[in-house]
Write a protein that holds these residues in place. Structure first.
Motif, PDB file in Angstrom:
ATOM      1  N   PHE A   1      94.268 -54.952  41.247  1.00  0.00           N
ATOM      2  CA  PHE A   1      95.131 -55.896  41.971  1.00  0.00           C
ATOM      3  C   PHE A   1      95.879 -55.181  43.086  1.00  0.00           C
ATOM      4  O   PHE A   1      96.531 -54.161  42.836  1.00  0.00           O
ATOM      5  N   ARG A   2      95.763 -55.691  44.290  1.00  0.00           N
ATOM      6  CA  ARG A   2      96.544 -55.120  45.392  1.00  0.00           C
ATOM      7  C   ARG A   2      97.099 -56.260  46.232  1.00  0.00           C
ATOM      8  O   ARG A   2      96.348 -57.104  46.710  1.00  0.00           O
ATOM      9  N   ASP A   3      98.399 -56.270  46.376  1.00  0.00           N
ATOM     10  CA  ASP A   3      99.055 -57.369  47.096  1.00  0.00           C
ATOM     11  C   ASP A   3      99.169 -57.008  48.569  1.00  0.00           C
ATOM     12  O   ASP A   3     100.256 -56.848  49.085  1.00  0.00           O
TER      13      ASP A   3
ATOM     14  N   GLY B   1      86.122 -38.316  38.862  1.00  0.00           N
ATOM     15  CA  GLY B   1      85.470 -39.614  38.707  1.00  0.00           C
ATOM     16  C   GLY B   1      85.301 -40.317  40.027  1.00  0.00           C
ATOM     17  O   GLY B   1      85.397 -39.715  41.103  1.00  0.00           O
ATOM     18  N   ILE B   2      85.084 -41.591  39.902  1.00  0.00           N
ATOM     19  CA  ILE B   2      84.785 -42.401  41.081  1.00  0.00           C
ATOM     20  C   ILE B   2      85.000 -43.865  40.717  1.00  0.00           C
ATOM     21  O   ILE B   2      85.031 -44.206  39.528  1.00  0.00           O
ATOM     22  N   ALA B   3      85.175 -44.697  41.716  1.00  0.00           N
ATOM     23  CA  ALA B   3      85.173 -46.149  41.475  1.00  0.00           C
ATOM     24  C   ALA B   3      84.345 -46.811  42.563  1.00  0.00           C
ATOM     25  O   ALA B   3      84.459 -46.452  43.739  1.00  0.00           O
ATOM     26  N   PHE B   4      83.480 -47.732  42.161  1.00  0.00           N
ATOM     27  CA  PHE B   4      82.665 -48.495  43.100  1.00  0.00           C
ATOM     28  C   PHE B   4      83.177 -49.930  43.154  1.00  0.00           C
ATOM     29  O   PHE B   4      83.569 -50.482  42.128  1.00  0.00           O
TER      30      PHE B   4
ATOM     31  N   GLY C   1      82.030 -46.817  47.385  1.00  0.00           N
ATOM     32  CA  GLY C   1      82.772 -46.181  46.302  1.00  0.00           C
ATOM     33  C   GLY C   1      83.445 -44.931  46.802  1.00  0.00           C
ATOM     34  O   GLY C   1      83.096 -44.398  47.859  1.00  0.00           O
ATOM     35  N   GLY C   2      84.432 -44.493  46.031  1.00  0.00           N
ATOM     36  CA  GLY C   2      85.119 -43.259  46.402  1.00  0.00           C
ATOM     37  C   GLY C   2      85.725 -42.638  45.171  1.00  0.00           C
ATOM     38  O   GLY C   2      86.093 -43.344  44.226  1.00  0.00           O
ATOM     39  N   GLY C   3      85.791 -41.320  45.161  1.00  0.00           N
ATOM     40  CA  GLY C   3      86.388 -40.661  44.008  1.00  0.00           C
ATOM     41  C   GLY C   3      86.706 -39.225  44.335  1.00  0.00           C
ATOM     42  O   GLY C   3      86.623 -38.805  45.493  1.00  0.00           O
TER      43      GLY C   3
ATOM     44  N   VAL D   1      87.439 -35.016  42.352  1.00  0.00           N
ATOM     45  CA  VAL D   1      87.804 -34.161  41.229  1.00  0.00           C
ATOM     46  C   VAL D   1      89.322 -34.165  41.207  1.00  0.00           C
ATOM     47  O   VAL D   1      89.971 -34.198  42.255  1.00  0.00           O
ATOM     48  N   ARG D   2      89.901 -34.199  40.011  1.00  0.00           N
ATOM     49  CA  ARG D   2      91.354 -34.352  39.922  1.00  0.00           C
ATOM     50  C   ARG D   2      92.060 -33.011  39.743  1.00  0.00           C
ATOM     51  O   ARG D   2      91.476 -32.036  39.279  1.00  0.00           O
ATOM     52  N   ILE D   3      93.335 -33.076  40.015  1.00  0.00           N
ATOM     53  CA  ILE D   3      94.184 -31.939  39.695  1.00  0.00           C
ATOM     54  C   ILE D   3      94.335 -31.921  38.177  1.00  0.00           C
ATOM     55  O   ILE D   3      94.744 -32.913  37.592  1.00  0.00           O
TER      56      ILE D   3
ATOM     57  N   GLN E   1      96.761 -51.251  40.327  1.00  0.00           N
ATOM     58  CA  GLN E   1      95.943 -51.141  41.538  1.00  0.00           C
ATOM     59  C   GLN E   1      94.572 -50.590  41.189  1.00  0.00           C
ATOM     60  O   GLN E   1      93.594 -50.792  41.889  1.00  0.00           O
ATOM     61  N   SER E   2      94.537 -49.826  40.109  1.00  0.00           N
ATOM     62  CA  SER E   2      93.293 -49.292  39.540  1.00  0.00           C
ATOM     63  C   SER E   2      93.715 -48.632  38.236  1.00  0.00           C
ATOM     64  O   SER E   2      94.893 -48.366  38.042  1.00  0.00           O
ATOM     65  N   PRO E   3      92.771 -48.368  37.326  1.00  0.00           N
ATOM     66  CA  PRO E   3      93.159 -47.707  36.069  1.00  0.00           C
ATOM     67  C   PRO E   3      93.279 -46.190  36.220  1.00  0.00           C
ATOM     68  O   PRO E   3      93.191 -45.465  35.243  1.00  0.00           O
ATOM     69  N   GLN E   4      93.491 -45.721  37.451  1.00  0.00           N
ATOM     70  CA  GLN E   4      93.413 -44.281  37.738  1.00  0.00           C
ATOM     71  C   GLN E   4      94.127 -43.393  36.708  1.00  0.00           C
ATOM     72  O   GLN E   4      93.543 -42.491  36.143  1.00  0.00           O
ATOM     73  N   LEU E   5      95.407 -43.666  36.470  1.00  0.00           N
ATOM     74  CA  LEU E   5      96.148 -42.756  35.596  1.00  0.00           C
ATOM     75  C   LEU E   5      95.685 -42.878  34.146  1.00  0.00           C
ATOM     76  O   LEU E   5      95.635 -41.894  33.411  1.00  0.00           O
ATOM     77  N   PHE E   6      95.311 -44.069  33.732  1.00  0.00           N
ATOM     78  CA  PHE E   6      94.841 -44.242  32.352  1.00  0.00           C
ATOM     79  C   PHE E   6      93.524 -43.516  32.130  1.00  0.00           C
ATOM     80  O   PHE E   6      93.305 -42.902  31.103  1.00  0.00           O
ATOM     81  N   LYS E   7      92.626 -43.602  33.119  1.00  0.00           N
ATOM     82  CA  LYS E   7      91.338 -42.942  32.880  1.00  0.00           C
ATOM     83  C   LYS E   7      91.521 -41.431  32.835  1.00  0.00           C
ATOM     84  O   LYS E   7      90.855 -40.743  32.075  1.00  0.00           O
ATOM     85  N   GLN E   8      92.474 -40.917  33.618  1.00  0.00           N
ATOM     86  CA  GLN E   8      92.741 -39.481  33.542  1.00  0.00           C
ATOM     87  C   GLN E   8      93.337 -39.111  32.188  1.00  0.00           C
ATOM     88  O   GLN E   8      92.986 -38.102  31.596  1.00  0.00           O
TER      89      GLN E   8
ATOM     90  N   THR F   1      86.907 -56.366  41.668  1.00  0.00           N
ATOM     91  CA  THR F   1      86.336 -55.702  40.501  1.00  0.00           C
ATOM     92  C   THR F   1      85.812 -54.318  40.860  1.00  0.00           C
ATOM     93  O   THR F   1      85.079 -54.166  41.836  1.00  0.00           O
ATOM     94  N   GLN F   2      86.209 -53.352  40.066  1.00  0.00           N
ATOM     95  CA  GLN F   2      85.712 -51.990  40.255  1.00  0.00           C
ATOM     96  C   GLN F   2      84.856 -51.562  39.075  1.00  0.00           C
ATOM     97  O   GLN F   2      85.144 -51.913  37.934  1.00  0.00           O
ATOM     98  N   ILE F   3      83.814 -50.794  39.394  1.00  0.00           N
ATOM     99  CA  ILE F   3      83.110 -50.048  38.351  1.00  0.00           C
ATOM    100  C   ILE F   3      83.835 -48.707  38.318  1.00  0.00           C
ATOM    101  O   ILE F   3      83.697 -47.896  39.225  1.00  0.00           O
TER     102      ILE F   3
ATOM    103  N   ARG G   1      95.334 -38.682  51.233  1.00  0.00           N
ATOM    104  CA  ARG G   1      94.354 -39.562  51.854  1.00  0.00           C
ATOM    105  C   ARG G   1      93.619 -40.397  50.813  1.00  0.00           C
ATOM    106  O   ARG G   1      93.435 -41.593  50.970  1.00  0.00           O
ATOM    107  N   HIS G   2      93.189 -39.750  49.720  1.00  0.00           N
ATOM    108  CA  HIS G   2      92.526 -40.521  48.657  1.00  0.00           C
ATOM    109  C   HIS G   2      93.595 -41.034  47.696  1.00  0.00           C
ATOM    110  O   HIS G   2      93.960 -42.185  47.723  1.00  0.00           O
ATOM    111  N   HIS G   3      94.106 -40.211  46.837  1.00  0.00           N
ATOM    112  CA  HIS G   3      95.328 -40.504  46.095  1.00  0.00           C
ATOM    113  C   HIS G   3      95.918 -39.185  45.621  1.00  0.00           C
ATOM    114  O   HIS G   3      95.264 -38.148  45.697  1.00  0.00           O
ATOM    115  N   PRO G   4      97.157 -39.213  45.132  1.00  0.00           N
ATOM    116  CA  PRO G   4      97.861 -37.950  44.882  1.00  0.00           C
ATOM    117  C   PRO G   4      97.317 -37.150  43.700  1.00  0.00           C
ATOM    118  O   PRO G   4      97.897 -36.129  43.351  1.00  0.00           O
TER     119      PRO G   4
HETATM  120  N1  ASP Z   1      91.016 -44.990  41.535  1.00  0.00           N
HETATM  121  C1  ASP Z   1      90.354 -44.674  42.775  1.00  0.00           C
HETATM  122  C2  ASP Z   1      90.362 -45.906  43.673  1.00  0.00           C
HETATM  123  O1  ASP Z   1      90.618 -46.982  43.217  1.00  0.00           O
HETATM  124  C3  ASP Z   1      88.955 -44.233  42.584  1.00  0.00           C
HETATM  125  C4  ASP Z   1      88.862 -42.902  41.916  1.00  0.00           C
HETATM  126  O2  ASP Z   1      89.396 -41.914  42.443  1.00  0.00           O
HETATM  127  O3  ASP Z   1      88.194 -42.821  40.882  1.00  0.00           O
HETATM  128  O4  ASP Z   1      90.087 -45.797  44.856  1.00  0.00           O
END
Ligand code: ASP
Length: 544
Positions: free
Chosen positions: A217-219, A484-487, A453-455, A457-459, A193-200, A231-233, A416-419
């Motif tokens: 990818f989101r179904d 981080g963030i993704a646009f 975009g949205g992002g 600071v992580r736990i 759905q996004s590379p969220q966990l890998f980038k962390q 596509t996300q930056i 709301r954003h992600h866990p």
């Molecule tokens: N992975 C998040 C998203 O796709 C963006 C982020 O928190 O960096 O919305």
């Protein structure tokens, strides 16, 4: 094969012999002289064939739209009165000495300059559709945009690291695409759905600054302007605070808009809290081009006799607001009545109003969500339709989002954003005690009413992070503070191009029903392929 792009030949080449290659955009027979507009990705050039040269002229007579040619000729000024100031090559024409037909073409399924094509026709014949100058411009703008992103991030020390496309199914939020494993019967990969966990994990691995322009990818059921793959930056950094991350990201956007579009965005971007955005505009992505705002009436209405307003004000999740439209006194009864079905889309049962001198004031009363959604949408609609908008780019950071929102159906609080989003300092204890009050270190970049975009600071401490086993493991080995963030690149370019849909800035998009009309995906597959994958279709699915 050629000496110049068609669109590059100009008055600087007068008297020179040039060779250009391209497609016949238009052919005009002016009794005795044949004009051909030859097109390549850089633009058009006018080729003239006169009857003196019998060979070339005879060939020119056989030309049809979309034939591919190689033309050698001499550049000369266009006759007076025929100069086209809209073309870079508009002052000149090429007198053809030689025409070579590199490939003829069937009659194209539509005229390239037909402005009323249905999207079905365009997507079915996408190759031809992509030849249209507007589509060529859109994709070049997309390229300039992603190059500007790369240049900025490279200079700021970010490195591009690829992450897997075959991934593990994780409960991140949206429904995933699954990929059956042949080697492991009954097991599946998921597309990310996004590379969220890998980038962390890359931050934990010490890479410090990461980016990737990557597919996600989101179904999901496709709402108006979504794609199943987009596509996300995608960006992540270590050892930067929320404020430092935002400063860097808005600097990047300014550089991108400057380089790709020649537009100078505000410096700094305004910042607004989520609470403030909801209070003033009823949405968390307000379109600041519309200057209209709500007036809060909830407390005031708790003491009035008028039951509709008082009842709403006294609800625990109730709200009463007014929206004043300057000059709205001139709205006709019919115009006002037409707003009622519009606000009904958002659940509003009616639309109260009064006219005061030149102005009209609309009221929203009821559950806060309905009031916000309906009057928020009305504000944007009236703002745009009645000319309140300023013609400017209006970026905005929305910050201090709530950590959780309550899911009525499942009766539970969800991120709301992600866990992986960290709570604001001092809000750690609220997470379990009063989840509805906890505020997150999350931020959205909003542009003209779109979330670009949205992002967050992580736990970075394992005690706070729940659920995801492999991330949890990694967090225990000295995870740096990171965020981080993704646009959304598709949306960003669509806005820059002034395109109506993100499909106009994606080379090969899917329809709203998630189909690719060009290659006809998705499609049925051979029984043998399914067998290899250990899959048997259910009877009911196999038939349809
Ligand atoms: N992975 C998040 C998203 O796709 C963006 C982020 O928190 O960096 O919305």
């Amino acid at each position: 094969m050629r000496s110049h792009y068609c669109g590059h030949v100009n008055a600087g080449h007068l008297k020179q012999t040039v060779t250009v290659c391209g497609w016949v955009h238009r052919r005009r027979d002016h009794g005795g002289v044949i004009f051909v507009d030859l097109r390549d990705r850089e633009g058009l050039v006018q080729v003239v064939c006169d009857p003196d040269r019998e060979d070339t002229f005879a060939k020119a007579e056989t030309l049809r739209n979309e034939f591919v040619l190689r033309v050698t000729g001499v550049v000369r000024p266009r006759p007076q009165g025929t100069v086209n100031p809209n073309l870079a090559s508009g002052e000149i024409e090429v007198l053809a000495h030689q025409i070579e037909i590199l490939n003829p073409s069937l009659t194209p399924p539509f005229q390239l300059d037909d402005g009323n094509l249905s999207e079905t026709v365009r997507l079915t014949h996408r190759v031809i559709d992509l030849r249209r100058p507007q589509m060529q411009e859109n994709l070049m703008l997309r390229y300039r945009t992603s190059m500007a992103v790369r240049r900025y991030l490279d200079a700021a020390g970010f490195i591009d690291i690829e992450t897997p496309m075959l991934y593990k199914s994780t409960p991140e939020g949206a429904r995933e695409f699954l990929v059956p494993s042949r080697v492991h019967a009954g097991h599946f990969y998921a597309l990310p759905q996004s590379p969220q966990l890998f980038k962390q994990m890359l931050m934990i691995a010490g890479f410090d600054r990461y980016y990737q322009i990557t597919r996600c990818f989101r179904d999901e059921d496709l709402r108006a302007d979504r794609q199943p793959e987009f596509t996300q930056i995608d960006i992540e950094t270590s050892f930067l605070t929320e404020i430092e991350i935002r400063a860097m990201m808005e600097d990047m956007l300014r550089a991108v808009f400057r380089e790709a579009l020649g537009v100078e965005l505000a410096n700094p971007f305004p910042v607004m809290s989520y609470a403030d955005a909801m209070a003033r505009y009823g949405v968390d992505k307000p379109d600041l081009r519309v200057p209209l705002e709500f007036t809060e009436l909830t407390d005031l209405m708790k003491t009035v006799d008028f039951k509709v307003f008082r009842g709403a004000a006294e609800l625990t999740d109730g709200r009463v607001v007014a929206l004043c439209i300057p000059g709205g006194g001139s709205l006709t009864r019919k115009e006002i009545d037409d707003f009622t079905p519009f606000v009904a889309i958002y659940g509003a049962k009616g639309l109260a109003y009064i006219k005061v001198n030149d102005d009209i004031i609309f009221f929203g009363a009821g559950r806060a969500k309905v009031v916000n959604d309906s009057l928020g949408a009305l504000r944007a609609k009236i703002g745009h339709e009645r000319g309140f908008t300023v013609k400017e780019w209006k970026p905005l950071w929305v910050v201090d989002f709530p950590m959780f929102e309550y899911e009525e159906e499942a009766k539970r609080w969800v991120a709301r954003h992600h866990p992986f989003t960290a709570p604001k300092d001092g809000h750690e204890d609220l997470l379990s005690a009063q989840p509805g009050e906890a505020v997150a270190k999350a931020y959205d970049l909003v542009l003209n009413g779109w979330e670009l975009g949205g992002g967050s600071v992580r736990i970075h401490r394992a005690e706070v992070q729940a659920k995801f086993g492999f991330l949890l493991d990694a967090l225990q080995y000295g995870a740096p503070p990171h965020g981080g963030i993704a646009f959304g690149l598709d949306r960003m370019v669509a806005m820059m191009a002034g395109a109506e849909s993100i499909r106009d800035v994606i080379a090969f998009p899917k329809t709203q029903r998630a189909q690719d009309l060009l290659t006809l995906a998705p499609s049925a597959v051979e029984e043998k392929q399914l067998r290899d994958l250990h899959i048997r279709l259910r009877q009911s699915d196999a038939k349809s």
